[in-house]
Design an enzyme around this catalytic site. Structure first.
Site, PDB file in Angstrom:
ATOM      1  N   ARG A  50       0.853  -1.190   0.000  1.00 19.58           N
ATOM      2  CA  ARG A  50       0.000   0.000   0.000  1.00 19.58           C
ATOM      3  C   ARG A  50       0.887   1.238   0.000  1.00 19.58           C
ATOM      4  O   ARG A  50       1.972   1.243   0.595  1.00 19.58           O
ATOM      5  CB  ARG A  50      -0.878   0.050   1.256  1.00 19.58           C
ATOM      6  CG  ARG A  50      -2.089  -0.841   1.209  1.00 19.58           C
ATOM      7  CD  ARG A  50      -3.147  -0.337   0.214  1.00 19.58           C
ATOM      8  NE  ARG A  50      -4.322  -1.175   0.188  1.00 19.58           N
ATOM      9  CZ  ARG A  50      -4.518  -2.202  -0.658  1.00 19.58           C
ATOM     10  NH1 ARG A  50      -3.617  -2.513  -1.567  1.00 19.58           N
ATOM     11  NH2 ARG A  50      -5.633  -2.906  -0.615  1.00 19.58           N
TER      12      ARG A  50
ATOM     13  N   HIS B 155      -1.248   0.748  -9.539  1.00 25.79           N
ATOM     14  CA  HIS B 155      -1.939  -0.123  -8.585  1.00 25.79           C
ATOM     15  C   HIS B 155      -2.639  -1.289  -9.314  1.00 25.79           C
ATOM     16  O   HIS B 155      -3.860  -1.462  -9.216  1.00 25.79           O
ATOM     17  CB  HIS B 155      -2.949   0.662  -7.751  1.00 25.79           C
ATOM     18  CG  HIS B 155      -3.383  -0.073  -6.508  1.00 25.79           C
ATOM     19  ND1 HIS B 155      -3.698   0.562  -5.328  1.00 25.79           N
ATOM     20  CD2 HIS B 155      -3.562  -1.391  -6.268  1.00 25.79           C
ATOM     21  CE1 HIS B 155      -4.046  -0.338  -4.418  1.00 25.79           C
ATOM     22  NE2 HIS B 155      -3.981  -1.538  -4.969  1.00 25.79           N
TER      23      HIS B 155
HETATM   24  P1  NDP Z   1      -1.810 -11.445   4.727  1.00 26.57           P
HETATM   25  O1  NDP Z   1      -2.703 -10.939   5.796  1.00 26.57           O
HETATM   26  O2  NDP Z   1      -1.937 -12.869   4.304  1.00 26.57           O
HETATM   27  O3  NDP Z   1      -0.277 -11.215   5.157  1.00 26.57           O
HETATM   28  C1  NDP Z   1       0.149 -10.041   5.765  1.00 26.57           C
HETATM   29  C2  NDP Z   1       1.562 -10.258   6.282  1.00 26.57           C
HETATM   30  O4  NDP Z   1       2.032  -9.032   6.825  1.00 26.57           O
HETATM   31  C3  NDP Z   1       1.627 -11.298   7.408  1.00 26.57           C
HETATM   32  O5  NDP Z   1       2.791 -12.091   7.281  1.00 26.57           O
HETATM   33  C4  NDP Z   1       1.719 -10.441   8.651  1.00 26.57           C
HETATM   34  O6  NDP Z   1       2.391 -11.034   9.750  1.00 26.57           O
HETATM   35  C5  NDP Z   1       2.534  -9.269   8.134  1.00 26.57           C
HETATM   36  N1  NDP Z   1       2.355  -8.110   8.995  1.00 26.57           N
HETATM   37  C6  NDP Z   1       1.228  -7.421   9.269  1.00 26.57           C
HETATM   38  N2  NDP Z   1       1.478  -6.429  10.149  1.00 26.57           N
HETATM   39  C7  NDP Z   1       2.778  -6.512  10.445  1.00 26.57           C
HETATM   40  C8  NDP Z   1       3.631  -5.782  11.307  1.00 26.57           C
HETATM   41  N3  NDP Z   1       3.179  -4.773  12.052  1.00 26.57           N
HETATM   42  N4  NDP Z   1       4.926  -6.145  11.373  1.00 26.57           N
HETATM   43  C9  NDP Z   1       5.407  -7.179  10.644  1.00 26.57           C
HETATM   44  N5  NDP Z   1       4.652  -7.913   9.793  1.00 26.57           N
HETATM   45  C10 NDP Z   1       3.352  -7.582   9.702  1.00 26.57           C
HETATM   46  O7  NDP Z   1      -1.998 -10.471   3.492  1.00 26.57           O
HETATM   47  P2  NDP Z   1      -1.766 -10.773   1.939  1.00 26.57           P
HETATM   48  O8  NDP Z   1      -0.457 -11.425   1.769  1.00 26.57           O
HETATM   49  O9  NDP Z   1      -2.954 -11.454   1.372  1.00 26.57           O
HETATM   50  O10 NDP Z   1      -1.768  -9.286   1.341  1.00 26.57           O
HETATM   51  C11 NDP Z   1      -0.811  -8.342   1.771  1.00 26.57           C
HETATM   52  C12 NDP Z   1      -1.174  -6.952   1.260  1.00 26.57           C
HETATM   53  O11 NDP Z   1      -0.923  -6.857  -0.131  1.00 26.57           O
HETATM   54  C13 NDP Z   1      -2.643  -6.552   1.390  1.00 26.57           C
HETATM   55  O12 NDP Z   1      -2.950  -6.135   2.704  1.00 26.57           O
HETATM   56  C14 NDP Z   1      -2.741  -5.410   0.392  1.00 26.57           C
HETATM   57  O13 NDP Z   1      -2.451  -4.184   1.020  1.00 26.57           O
HETATM   58  C15 NDP Z   1      -1.646  -5.724  -0.622  1.00 26.57           C
HETATM   59  N6  NDP Z   1      -2.205  -6.044  -1.941  1.00 26.57           N
HETATM   60  C16 NDP Z   1      -1.867  -5.231  -3.001  1.00 26.57           C
HETATM   61  C17 NDP Z   1      -2.325  -5.508  -4.255  1.00 26.57           C
HETATM   62  C18 NDP Z   1      -1.917  -4.679  -5.413  1.00 26.57           C
HETATM   63  O14 NDP Z   1      -2.468  -4.851  -6.508  1.00 26.57           O
HETATM   64  N7  NDP Z   1      -0.958  -3.784  -5.256  1.00 26.57           N
HETATM   65  C19 NDP Z   1      -3.199  -6.668  -4.521  1.00 26.57           C
HETATM   66  C20 NDP Z   1      -3.465  -7.463  -3.356  1.00 26.57           C
HETATM   67  C21 NDP Z   1      -2.983  -7.154  -2.113  1.00 26.57           C
HETATM   68  P3  NDP Z   1       1.789 -12.342  10.457  1.00 26.57           P
HETATM   69  O15 NDP Z   1       2.009 -13.456   9.452  1.00 26.57           O
HETATM   70  O16 NDP Z   1       2.630 -12.498  11.658  1.00 26.57           O
HETATM   71  O17 NDP Z   1       0.339 -12.075  10.719  1.00 26.57           O
HETATM   72  C1  OXD Z   2      -6.041  -5.561  -3.056  1.00 27.51           C
HETATM   73  C2  OXD Z   2      -5.641  -4.598  -4.086  1.00 27.51           C
HETATM   74  O1  OXD Z   2      -5.944  -5.262  -1.862  1.00 27.51           O
HETATM   75  O2  OXD Z   2      -5.961  -4.822  -5.273  1.00 27.51           O
HETATM   76  O3  OXD Z   2      -6.475  -6.672  -3.429  1.00 27.51           O
HETATM   77  O4  OXD Z   2      -4.988  -3.610  -3.784  1.00 27.51           O
END
Ligand code: NDP
Ligand code: OXD
Length: 314
Positions: free
Chosen positions: A229, A277
């Site tokens: 993000r 994005h």
């Molecule tokens: P998940 O919830 O599966 O994974 C999030 C990861 O981030 C987890 O490993 C989590 O740790 C870690 N995390 C969260 N907070 C912290 C913190 N404070 N410190 C350290 N690690 C942290 O999410 P996804 O993998 O499915 O998606 C990740 C992000 O990708 C989404 O939230 C979205 O913002 C972005 N996204 C962007 C897209 C785009 O087109 N650009 C498309 C889809 C998603 P833990 O495992 O310990 O919980």
């Molecule tokens: C998502 C994105 O969060 O597209 O899936 O950004």
């Protein structure tokens, strides 16, 4: 049973696909809400703040995206379960984006493109993939899948998450081990959710902690790839790091303000790759199938999958 599609992201497209695949669901698109009492489910990206709380029979909110920060911008989001989008198609798209951009910088393509524009034939040294350390911030669904694809190409993987993790072939760090993780990272891939803990994390201090030496002397310098993000990054700090050579290059798919303003110097930086994005878009058919599966599970009284923890914010 009625679903409301709401919130600024290809609503009509999502709605028509939902209608095509669902038998008994009525699908409405905001702002044509009709009788509010009918609406049981919302498929939402960024709904107008306060709107969902006016739906007295709402039972479930399905996020159009994997991230949910846009939903929580509504301070009055009703206390019904929120499920985020987790799907093989979306994961595959993100893996492609990450692999593409790691390769692009490792293989110095921004420099070769620049040379081509000047009709310049010049060799540039490139390390082997097994001499490049890729560090993934966020080892969740997307970060975990990206790590496995990169490991198959020979890269050395490390990851950082909030809680302790074990992932095959990945040196895992968590919580306050961030500095140690950064010191071992040449290419930083950011796949974190945007929460109160992660906002602004990709800043001057963090970038200065990336390994500057590189495991291999042919590495031109650290690289940043952010597909999480825009709110995670401080763009002025990224530009400053590029200018002083603390960063060699960056691929950014997300921005503090989207669309990225025309005046942003990021647009014109020769070592910055900008995408709008689109790293992993939600496929309408996949999101329709997912929404129906979640609604059916709710109707059968089953446990819902991928429910967002509101306290953690992801
Ligand atoms: P998940 O919830 O599966 O994974 C999030 C990861 O981030 C987890 O490993 C989590 O740790 C870690 N995390 C969260 N907070 C912290 C913190 N404070 N410190 C350290 N690690 C942290 O999410 P996804 O993998 O499915 O998606 C990740 C992000 O990708 C989404 O939230 C979205 O913002 C972005 N996204 C962007 C897209 C785009 O087109 N650009 C498309 C889809 C998603 P833990 O495992 O310990 O919980
Ligand atoms: C998502 C994105 O969060 O597209 O899936 O950004």
């Amino acid at each position: 049973m009625t679903v409301l599609v709401v919130g600024g992201l290809r609503e009509e497209h999502f709605a028509s696909t939902l209608r095509a695949v669902s038998g008994d669901l009525e699908v409405r698109v905001s702002p044509n809400i009709g009788r509010k009492e009918d609406i049981r489910y919302a498929l939402a990206w960024e709904p107008p703040p306060g709107l969902l709380k006016t739906l007295p029979n709402l039972e479930l909110i399905v996020s159009v995206g994997a991230g949910v920060d846009h939903l929580f911008r509504d301070p009055e989001l009703p206390e019904v379960p929120v499920v985020r989008f987790v799907d093989a198609d979306l994961t595959g798209r993100m893996v492609e984006f990450v692999v593409l951009n790691v390769l692009l910088h490792h293989r110095r393509m921004t420099e070769f493109r620049e040379q081509q524009s000047k009709v310049e034939w010049k060799y540039l040294p490139e390390p082997a993939s097994h001499d490049v350390r890729v560090g993934i911030m966020g080892l969740g669904v997307l970060g975990g899948a990206a790590s496995q694809a990169l490991a198959k190409l020979g890269y050395r993987l490390r990851g950082w998450s909030r809680t302790e993790k074990r992932v095959d072939g990945v040196d895992c760090y968590f919580g306050n081990q961030l500095d140690a993780f950064l010191a071992e990272t040449d290419v930083l891939v950011v796949l974190l959710p945007l929460t109160s803990e992660t906002r602004g994390l990709i800043n001057r201090n963090l970038l200065a902690k990336l390994s500057q030496r590189g495991r291999d002397e042919r590495l031109p310098g650290p690289v940043l790839i952010n597909a999480g993000r825009g709110g995670l990054q401080v763009e002025s700090d990224i530009l400053a790091a590029l200018d002083i050579g603390q960063l060699y290059a960056a691929s950014l798919d997300v921005f503090e303000t989207e669309p990225l303003p025309e005046t942003s110097p990021l647009w014109r930086h020769p070592r910055v790759v900008i995408t709008p994005h689109c790293a992993a878009e939600s496929d309408p058919r996949a999101i329709a199938d997912y929404t129906i599966a979640q609604i059916e599970a709710l109707r059968r009284g089953e446990r819902l999958k991928h429910v967002v923890d509101r306290t953690r914010g992801y």
